[in-house]
Design an enzyme around this catalytic site. Structure first.
Site, PDB file in Angstrom:
ATOM      1  N   LEU A  64       5.086 -23.566   2.497  1.00 17.58           N
ATOM      2  CA  LEU A  64       4.987 -22.239   3.115  1.00 17.58           C
ATOM      3  C   LEU A  64       5.001 -22.326   4.638  1.00 17.58           C
ATOM      4  O   LEU A  64       4.759 -23.394   5.218  1.00 17.58           O
ATOM      5  CB  LEU A  64       3.698 -21.579   2.615  1.00 17.58           C
ATOM      6  CG  LEU A  64       3.712 -21.264   1.103  1.00 17.58           C
ATOM      7  CD1 LEU A  64       2.311 -21.051   0.558  1.00 17.58           C
ATOM      8  CD2 LEU A  64       4.590 -20.056   0.820  1.00 17.58           C
ATOM      9  N   PRO A  65       5.239 -21.180   5.308  1.00 16.59           N
ATOM     10  CA  PRO A  65       5.446 -21.222   6.764  1.00 16.59           C
ATOM     11  C   PRO A  65       4.243 -21.619   7.617  1.00 16.59           C
ATOM     12  O   PRO A  65       4.413 -22.288   8.635  1.00 16.59           O
ATOM     13  CB  PRO A  65       5.867 -19.778   7.103  1.00 16.59           C
ATOM     14  CG  PRO A  65       6.390 -19.208   5.831  1.00 16.59           C
ATOM     15  CD  PRO A  65       5.601 -19.875   4.742  1.00 16.59           C
ATOM     16  N   LYS A 168       1.127 -36.015  10.725  1.00 18.64           N
ATOM     17  CA  LYS A 168       2.360 -35.268  11.003  1.00 18.64           C
ATOM     18  C   LYS A 168       2.403 -34.765  12.459  1.00 18.64           C
ATOM     19  O   LYS A 168       3.391 -34.946  13.167  1.00 18.64           O
ATOM     20  CB  LYS A 168       2.443 -34.101  10.017  1.00 18.64           C
ATOM     21  CG  LYS A 168       3.414 -33.006  10.347  1.00 18.64           C
ATOM     22  CD  LYS A 168       4.794 -33.265   9.796  1.00 18.64           C
ATOM     23  CE  LYS A 168       5.772 -32.213  10.310  1.00 18.64           C
ATOM     24  NZ  LYS A 168       7.105 -32.429   9.890  1.00 18.64           N
ATOM     25  N   LYS A 243       6.485 -25.297  16.988  1.00 19.61           N
ATOM     26  CA  LYS A 243       5.395 -25.005  16.044  1.00 19.61           C
ATOM     27  C   LYS A 243       4.480 -26.228  15.913  1.00 19.61           C
ATOM     28  O   LYS A 243       3.256 -26.121  16.001  1.00 19.61           O
ATOM     29  CB  LYS A 243       5.988 -24.652  14.665  1.00 19.61           C
ATOM     30  CG  LYS A 243       4.927 -24.488  13.598  1.00 19.61           C
ATOM     31  CD  LYS A 243       5.495 -24.417  12.179  1.00 19.61           C
ATOM     32  CE  LYS A 243       4.336 -24.538  11.188  1.00 19.61           C
ATOM     33  NZ  LYS A 243       4.729 -24.544   9.795  1.00 19.61           N
TER      34      LYS A 243
HETATM   35  P1  NAD Z   1      11.380 -21.194   5.317  1.00 18.11           P
HETATM   36  O1  NAD Z   1      10.966 -20.041   6.165  1.00 18.11           O
HETATM   37  O2  NAD Z   1      12.833 -21.459   5.098  1.00 18.11           O
HETATM   38  O3  NAD Z   1      10.684 -21.074   3.864  1.00 18.11           O
HETATM   39  C1  NAD Z   1       9.408 -20.553   3.634  1.00 18.11           C
HETATM   40  C2  NAD Z   1       9.474 -19.759   2.339  1.00 18.11           C
HETATM   41  O4  NAD Z   1       8.158 -19.281   2.039  1.00 18.11           O
HETATM   42  C3  NAD Z   1      10.391 -18.528   2.429  1.00 18.11           C
HETATM   43  O5  NAD Z   1      11.325 -18.560   1.373  1.00 18.11           O
HETATM   44  C4  NAD Z   1       9.423 -17.357   2.316  1.00 18.11           C
HETATM   45  O6  NAD Z   1       9.987 -16.228   1.646  1.00 18.11           O
HETATM   46  C5  NAD Z   1       8.298 -17.974   1.519  1.00 18.11           C
HETATM   47  N1  NAD Z   1       7.029 -17.271   1.636  1.00 18.11           N
HETATM   48  C6  NAD Z   1       6.430 -16.779   2.746  1.00 18.11           C
HETATM   49  N2  NAD Z   1       5.246 -16.206   2.434  1.00 18.11           N
HETATM   50  C7  NAD Z   1       5.100 -16.355   1.097  1.00 18.11           C
HETATM   51  C8  NAD Z   1       4.082 -15.979   0.176  1.00 18.11           C
HETATM   52  N3  NAD Z   1       2.983 -15.344   0.569  1.00 18.11           N
HETATM   53  N4  NAD Z   1       4.271 -16.270  -1.135  1.00 18.11           N
HETATM   54  C9  NAD Z   1       5.383 -16.925  -1.537  1.00 18.11           C
HETATM   55  N5  NAD Z   1       6.380 -17.291  -0.720  1.00 18.11           N
HETATM   56  C10 NAD Z   1       6.234 -17.017   0.582  1.00 18.11           C
HETATM   57  O7  NAD Z   1      10.657 -22.473   5.968  1.00 18.11           O
HETATM   58  P2  NAD Z   1      11.019 -24.012   5.718  1.00 18.11           P
HETATM   59  O8  NAD Z   1      11.973 -24.475   6.780  1.00 18.11           O
HETATM   60  O9  NAD Z   1      11.338 -24.227   4.296  1.00 18.11           O
HETATM   61  O10 NAD Z   1       9.607 -24.674   6.068  1.00 18.11           O
HETATM   62  C11 NAD Z   1       8.523 -24.677   5.163  1.00 18.11           C
HETATM   63  C12 NAD Z   1       7.436 -25.575   5.701  1.00 18.11           C
HETATM   64  O11 NAD Z   1       7.965 -26.890   5.866  1.00 18.11           O
HETATM   65  C13 NAD Z   1       6.897 -25.150   7.069  1.00 18.11           C
HETATM   66  O12 NAD Z   1       5.500 -25.337   7.083  1.00 18.11           O
HETATM   67  C14 NAD Z   1       7.625 -26.077   8.034  1.00 18.11           C
HETATM   68  O13 NAD Z   1       6.894 -26.286   9.232  1.00 18.11           O
HETATM   69  C15 NAD Z   1       7.733 -27.336   7.195  1.00 18.11           C
HETATM   70  N6  NAD Z   1       8.825 -28.234   7.577  1.00 18.11           N
HETATM   71  C16 NAD Z   1      10.079 -27.753   7.783  1.00 18.11           C
HETATM   72  C17 NAD Z   1      11.103 -28.624   8.136  1.00 18.11           C
HETATM   73  C18 NAD Z   1      12.524 -28.121   8.355  1.00 18.11           C
HETATM   74  O14 NAD Z   1      13.355 -28.897   8.851  1.00 18.11           O
HETATM   75  N7  NAD Z   1      12.847 -26.881   8.001  1.00 18.11           N
HETATM   76  C19 NAD Z   1      10.843 -30.006   8.262  1.00 18.11           C
HETATM   77  C20 NAD Z   1       9.551 -30.486   8.013  1.00 18.11           C
HETATM   78  C21 NAD Z   1       8.552 -29.581   7.666  1.00 18.11           C
END
Ligand code: NAD
Length: 288
Positions: A64-65, A168, A243
């Site tokens: 999640l975000p 991390k 972030k």
């Molecule tokens: P994203 O925004 O693409 O995905 C997050 C998902 O969570 C979305 O589909 C959203 O609809 C869903 N969501 C939000 N609130 C919700 C709720 N209450 N219930 C259910 N679903 C809900 O983000 P992402 O890029 O997939 O990143 C996710 C996590 O991974 C973050 O914490 C980010 O910091 C971490 N991360 C991302 C990357 C990257 O390269 N994108 C790399 C390492 C870590």
């Protein structure tokens, strides 16, 4: 194993698909219809309620975000809704304090839970080659490891609850510092008349060796192929680096850690992200 997966965005979508490939049954929940449609195409069973997705499962994975959303999802839809014996895994990148708080609440309700943030971007999530840094008890780690192995190439037990998030943010603070340092050195070498490729050849085999230079060279046409060669598209977005730096600064403040270079890196990325949040973080070289 039957696994609930909550948060099927850029990262979670591919991770859930890899759990299906590893022959786990996956109950998928996300607020986005598009994410649910994609999850269904990847072999997940989809749900319109997070608590329903958690019913009868052996494990719950969240991606999640941020910390506020993680806390509300666990308190509202996971703790007390997933079966008592389920193991809970939060793979999101969130603040250390919230990670510890949610794990304490889950443990208080009798669950085993880990924080398990990842290193590696969308390509690694899709390819099942993420690195997981895991915080939690030995028992929780042992139970979580089986689930995580289906989504990654390395699963490392960092320590107690919150240790995964600590690893991390410290790693990514170091990454921001080495990227800016590498960008500064390459730009200065060029301005002094040294061919940047020669600088790369020398420094990448000398004491300047570091991941940002050797594996992610920030100048186009120099060193290894990287987002710089694609006009800084793809890779690790500046907004996501910011972030992580904000989380690092918050954590540093909470323990009065001295982070002179980390703070400077955070300030530079705050400014750069105003207009360039979607570019790869190595694009910061353009400001130097
Ligand atoms: P994203 O925004 O693409 O995905 C997050 C998902 O969570 C979305 O589909 C959203 O609809 C869903 N969501 C939000 N609130 C919700 C709720 N209450 N219930 C259910 N679903 C809900 O983000 P992402 O890029 O997939 O990143 C996710 C996590 O991974 C973050 O914490 C980010 O910091 C971490 N991360 C991302 C990357 C990257 O390269 N994108 C790399 C390492 C870590």
């Amino acid at each position: 194993m039957k696994i609930a997966f909550i948060g099927l965005g850029n990262m979670g979508g591919g991770m859930a698909a890899n759990l299906v490939k590893a022959e786990h049954a996956v109950n998928a929940f996300d607020l986005s219809d598009d994410a649910l449609t994609a999850a269904k195409e990847n072999g997940c069973e989809t749900f319109t309620d997070a608590a329903e997705a958690c019913a009868g499962v052996d494990a719950v994975v969240t991606m999640l975000p941020n910390g506020a959303i993680v806390k509300s999802v666990y308190e509202g839809s996971v703790i007390g809704k997933a079966p008592a014996g389920a193991v809970l895994l939060d793979c999101s990148t969130i603040d250390v304090a919230t990670a510890k708080d949610v794990i304490a609440k889950a443990e208080g309700a009798g669950y085993d839970m880990v924080d398990a943030p990842v290193s590696g971007g969308i390509a690694a999530a899709n390819g099942g080659t993420l690195t997981f840094m895991v915080g939690g008890t030995d028992k929780a780690f042992a139970r979580a490891e089986e689930v995580l192995k289906a989504m990654g190439k390395a699963v490392i037990h960092a320590g107690d609850a919150g240790a995964g998030q600590t690893a991390k943010i410290c790693n990514n603070m170091l990454l921001a510092i080495t990227m800016i340092g590498t960008a500064e050195a390459m730009t200065m070498a060029k301005k002094l008349g040294l061919d940047p490729q020669k600088f790369y050849e020398i420094s990448s085999q000398s004491s300047g060796y570091n991941w940002s230079l050797n594996a992610y060279t920030p100048l186009p046409g120099v060193g290894v192929e990287s987002p710089a060669d694609k006009e800084y598209q793809g890779g690790f977005a500046t907004a996501l680096m910011l972030k992580d730096l904000r989380l690092a600064m918050e954590a540093a403040g909470s323990v009065h850690a001295t982070t002179v270079l980390g703070s400077t890196a955070a300030e530079l990325y705050e400014k750069f992200a105003e207009d360039n949040g979607g570019l790869d973080f190595s694009a910061i070289i353009k400001t130097l």
